[in-house]
Design a protein around this motif. Structure first.
Motif, mmCIF file in Angstrom:
data_model
loop_
_atom_site.group_PDB
_atom_site.id
_atom_site.type_symbol
_atom_site.label_atom_id
_atom_site.label_comp_id
_atom_site.label_asym_id
_atom_site.label_seq_id
_atom_site.Cartn_x
_atom_site.Cartn_y
_atom_site.Cartn_z
ATOM 1 N N ASP A 57 39.860 18.660 55.188
ATOM 2 C CA ASP A 57 39.485 19.984 55.682
ATOM 3 C C ASP A 57 39.833 21.082 54.679
ATOM 4 N N SER A 58 41.010 21.003 54.095
ATOM 5 C CA SER A 58 41.425 22.041 53.137
ATOM 6 C C SER A 58 40.482 22.073 51.941
ATOM 7 N N TYR A 59 40.053 20.918 51.483
ATOM 8 C CA TYR A 59 39.111 20.846 50.365
ATOM 9 C C TYR A 59 37.784 21.494 50.759
ATOM 10 N N ARG A 60 37.307 21.142 51.940
ATOM 11 C CA ARG A 60 36.030 21.672 52.405
ATOM 12 C C ARG A 60 36.091 23.197 52.566
ATOM 13 N N LEU A 61 37.213 23.702 53.085
ATOM 14 C CA LEU A 61 37.369 25.144 53.251
ATOM 15 C C LEU A 61 37.446 25.858 51.903
ATOM 16 N N ALA A 67 39.867 31.638 49.340
ATOM 17 C CA ALA A 67 40.620 31.887 48.112
ATOM 18 C C ALA A 67 41.621 33.008 48.363
ATOM 19 N N PRO A 68 42.877 32.725 48.517
ATOM 20 C CA PRO A 68 43.490 31.409 48.337
ATOM 21 C C PRO A 68 43.363 30.548 49.600
ATOM 22 N N MET A 69 43.703 29.303 49.435
ATOM 23 C CA MET A 69 43.735 28.336 50.530
ATOM 24 C C MET A 69 45.155 27.820 50.623
ATOM 25 N N LEU A 70 45.787 27.986 51.780
ATOM 26 C CA LEU A 70 47.153 27.524 51.966
ATOM 27 C C LEU A 70 47.140 26.433 53.030
ATOM 28 N N GLU A 82 41.583 29.411 43.439
ATOM 29 C CA GLU A 82 40.553 29.143 42.443
ATOM 30 C C GLU A 82 40.585 30.251 41.394
ATOM 31 N N THR A 83 40.408 29.880 40.138
ATOM 32 C CA THR A 83 40.433 30.860 39.051
ATOM 33 C C THR A 83 39.284 30.660 38.067
#
Length: 181
Positions: A57-61, A67-70, A82-83
């Protein structure tokens, strides 16, 4: 030596690829923990990396634009940012992220050019011994010959002696803390 003042000691560990930085740190970190130090690590990566897994799920989100994803659980949390198209994050910014965790010490692996005190690892036959000429060198863990140009006032440690290196790190960290008083 012009170094940025910090609330906690920051020690760079620098060496040529193949010298054994990660091997040393994986042996050293448990010793430092046993001796009562809470140690954070910042590792520089020269390539793209991903700590997430496709399908999760975290990958899909994150792929959808978070951005960011915690991601958090009772065991750990990870913050992914992501940068794309940006330069690598500044070391001072990365260190500021560590401050909230109140480490006793932060070890920075890589960032050879950064202006911070360095424990340089050198193994004869791997890379150039000129790495031992850094103006930020505070100690060297060595295996083999280093030549006559090495500064005799710099502590020399045995690269294969984890206990000796751990004692030096503890003493160096304590000296930093005493200087802050």
């Amino acid at each position: 030596m012009s170094l940025t003042p910090r609330a906690f000691p920051v020690l760079g560990v620098a060496a040529w690829s193949g010298t054994g930085k990660t091997t040393l740190l994986t042996a050293l970190l448990p010793r430092l923990r046993e001796l009562g130090l809470n140690v954070g690590v910042i590792k520089h990566a020269h390539h793209a990396f991903d700590i997430d897994k496709p399908g999760k799920d975290s990958y899909r989100l994150r792929e959808a634009g978070a951005a960011p994803m915690l991601v958090a659980s009772s065991q750990r949390y990870a913050l992914m940012q992501e940068t794309p198209g940006r330069e690598a994050p500044d070391l001072d910014h990365l260190l500021s992220l560590m401050a909230a965790h109140q480490p006793d010490l932060v070890i920075v692996e890589g960032f050879k050019q950064a202006a911070l005190p360095k424990l340089v690892l050198y193994r004869d036959g791997i890379g150039d011994s000129a790495i031992l000429q850094s103006e930020y060198l505070v100690a060297a863990a060595l295996k083999g010959e280093v030549g006559e140009t090495f500064n005799a006032s710099i502590p020399r440690l045995n690269l294969d002696n984890i206990d000796e290196i751990a004692r030096w790190v503890i003493d160096w960290t304590r000296a930093f803390s005493e200087d802050k008083r």
